[in-house]
Design a protein around this motif. Structure first.
Motif, mmCIF file in Angstrom:
data_model
loop_
_atom_site.group_PDB
_atom_site.id
_atom_site.type_symbol
_atom_site.label_atom_id
_atom_site.label_comp_id
_atom_site.label_asym_id
_atom_site.label_seq_id
_atom_site.Cartn_x
_atom_site.Cartn_y
_atom_site.Cartn_z
ATOM 1 N N ASN A 8 33.030 3.047 18.746
ATOM 2 C CA ASN A 8 32.193 3.995 18.022
ATOM 3 C C ASN A 8 32.982 4.674 16.896
ATOM 4 N N GLY B 212 29.279 5.679 22.162
ATOM 5 C CA GLY B 212 30.522 5.334 22.834
ATOM 6 C C GLY B 212 30.751 6.203 24.052
ATOM 7 N N GLY C 122 21.380 4.530 16.808
ATOM 8 C CA GLY C 122 22.207 4.156 17.946
ATOM 9 C C GLY C 122 21.757 2.909 18.653
ATOM 10 N N TRP D 25 29.351 13.425 22.090
ATOM 11 C CA TRP D 25 29.625 12.361 21.126
ATOM 12 C C TRP D 25 30.244 12.927 19.852
#
Length: 564
Positions: free
Chosen positions: A480, A278, A254, A8
């Motif tokens: 994201n 994402g 999140g 991420w």
């Protein structure tokens, strides 16, 4: 960082090419450091690393006054940890939080002035100070029961957790030069950003996809340490989480599950923005968009993920035994690698259980086609890729008893798969109404839900299509990155760093900061007009919403723990 979190961070930095980054990474093991750095894009100006898994004696020798100063700060920290906690909103709890923060920053200033804290935190003075705090009036009952081995264990843990205080990252050539510090985890990993805020006024953004305090509670179970050790360490990490949440300009959990943890620890809900993880949707596009007839093997259930006890494959195997009574042609594919030594043991236990539950088919329990249950890994002949794993089943099952954000479920949704999940963590938030949810540790309910979907292919098709549409809307890399880009600009505009900019000769550079960064008004408002650059605020004749400054920061944005 490693795993999903590291992936991420890498995607975030690559996606925000309009910003400049310095990356400050805290490594947790020698294996992580030996793996080396990943290739980095041009917007990354510098990478600095610090090992938290080891800390050699810094060789710093304190004088009498410095030792007294250390003892005072450490005693205040220890007393805040040992005192019986109250509710986060209580006045007494607020006072303890203030004392903890004051002690923490006092230790950080001492480390900056003297060159480090490692030797002092490992000294007998630290242990004796901790013991006095445990015996002091007002200490919790469990703290008063701490014995010498308990005190030694707690002191050693505090030394490891406070190692970021001794880093040389906080000068003008480090975090002090940033416009924003983005900590990609809470707990000790957020300490560099917390100190950058304290020393230089750099605003702090904290992202938690898995709440560190919750992870600590789960890791330090009854079998891991004595009651006094567990209580004191839980108190320390709770105080640290509260301080991080109090000082962060914005928190980005999140999911709603993580958000509730943060609010329970005293986080101001007005400063919380939920930003879902994402995933790279294109990776699963071929499977998700395939014709219905080509999408899966009928009557096949698939489980995907790291093999460990919290995934509760035992309940899944018992549930599948009931599924077989209703659907004799059903199959179960368990796809995943063991997570560490404990996972190896657990996988062996599950293999034995599968052979016991299906004794007539015990031979070939490890091979696809010889037994209704197969144990496989990504990269094998049957499942060469992760999308192939999801493509091999009609229904994807999650049987966990503990879960943060269910990445495997979102991957299944992107593959247009109907899902059956246990109601843990953020499962319901992720799937919405696109899958079936049952209580954890309930094999009968899990079996009934699986059978219901195996019997109804049209329902599976509808749920799978809805699941893919939901995942594409909420859980992609693009959404994201866009969310964090907006948050970066919001923080930089609301909390500009007041620093003196120097020219090449080292003299102060006048007008180096945009004037609108210092306008003492709110940046948003329902009736405020937008003024072009260069138009004075008084020209509007009413409430003013100033134009945000140039989105490209004048100094690097800094993201601790994003290089791994």
């Amino acid at each position: 960082m490693s795993g999903d979190a590291g992936l991420w961070c890498d995607r975030l930095v690559r996606g925000l090419a309009q910003h400049e980054f310095d990356i400050h990474a805290l490594s947790r093991s020698r294996a992580q450091e030996d793996a080396g750095l990943v290739p980095l894009p041009d917007q990354v100006s510098r990478v600095r690393t610090a090992p938290l898994w080891r800390a050699e004696d810094d060789g710093v020798s304190y004088g009498r006054r410095t030792r007294r100063r250390f003892t005072e700060c450490y005693a205040e920290l220890a007393e805040a940890v040992c005192t019986a906690p109250g509710a986060p909103t209580d006045a007494g709890s607020t006072l303890l939080a203030d004392r903890f923060g004051s002690a923490l920053y006092g230790l950080a200033e001492l480390a900056r002035d003297e060159g480090g804290l490692t030797g002092a935190l490992r000294s007998d003075t630290a242990v004796r100070t901790l013991e006095r705090a445990c015996r002091a009036p007002g200490a919790s009952r469990t703290a008063r029961e701490a014995r010498v081995p308990d005190l030694l264990a707690v002191a050693a843990h505090l030394e490891r957790a406070l190692r970021p205080l001794s880093l040389d990252w906080y000068g003008d050539d480090g975090l002090a030069a940033a416009d924003l510090c983005h900590a990609t985890a809470g707990g000790p990993a957020a300490l560099p950003g917390l100190l950058a805020r304290h020393f230089s006024g750099v605003p702090l953004l904290v992202t938690e996809y898995g709440v560190q305090l919750r992870s600590h509670y789960l890791t330090l179970g009854p079998d891991a340490a004595a009651p006094a050790v567990r209580a004191l360490l839980a108190a320390f990490h709770g105080r640290l989480a509260t301080e991080v949440y109090r000082r962060a300009a914005i928190l980005t959990p999140g999911n709603a599950h993580a958000r509730r943890w943060q609010e329970r620890c005293g986080a101001d809900r007005t400063r919380i923005r939920t930003v879902h993880p994402g995933l790279e949707a294109a990776r699963f596009a071929e499977v998700g968009e395939a014709p219905a007839a080509d999408r899966s093997e009928p009557d096949t259930l698939v489980w995907v993920g790291p093999v460990e006890p919290t995934k509760d494959l035992v309940s899944l195997l018992h549930a599948f035994a009931e599924v077989r009574r209703e659907r004799p042609t059903a199959r179960l594919r368990v796809v995943g690698s063991p997570a560490g030594p404990e996972g190896e043991v657990y996988l062996g236990h599950c293999r034995v259980l599968a052979a016991q539950l299906f004794p007539d088919e015990a031979e070939g329990v490890h091979a696809v086609g010889d037994n209704p249950v197969s144990f496989e890994e990504i990269g094998g002949p049957e499942v060469p890729t992760l999308p192939d794993a999801y493509a091999s089943g009609a229904v994807v099952v999650l049987s966990s008893v503990v879960e943060g954000f269910p990445i495997t479920l979102v991957e299944a949704m992107l593959c247009a798969r109907a899902t059956v999940s246990t109601d843990v963590g953020a499962v319901v938030e992720a799937i919405g109404g696109t899958g079936l949810v049952v209580p954890p540790r309930n094999p009968r309910a899990l079996a009934e839900a699986c059978v219901a979907l195996l019997r109804d292919p049209e329902r599976r098709e509808r749920l799978g299509a809805a699941a893919r549409a939901r995942a594409l809307e909420l859980f992609t890399v693009e959404q994201n990155i866009a969310a964090f880009h907006g948050i970066y600009l919001e923080i930089v505009s609301r909390c500009p760093v007041r620093r003196v900019v120097l020219d090449a000769a080292g003299a102060p550079l006048p007008f180096a900061a945009p004037a609108e960064a210092h306008v003492p008004v709110h940046w948003t408002g329902p009736t405020a007009p937008v003024l072009p650059r260069g138009v004075p605020a008084w020209a509007a004749g009413g409430p003013v919403r100033a134009t945000p400054p140039n989105p490209r920061p004048t100094a690097p944005l800094t993201a601790p723990e994003t290089a791994r």
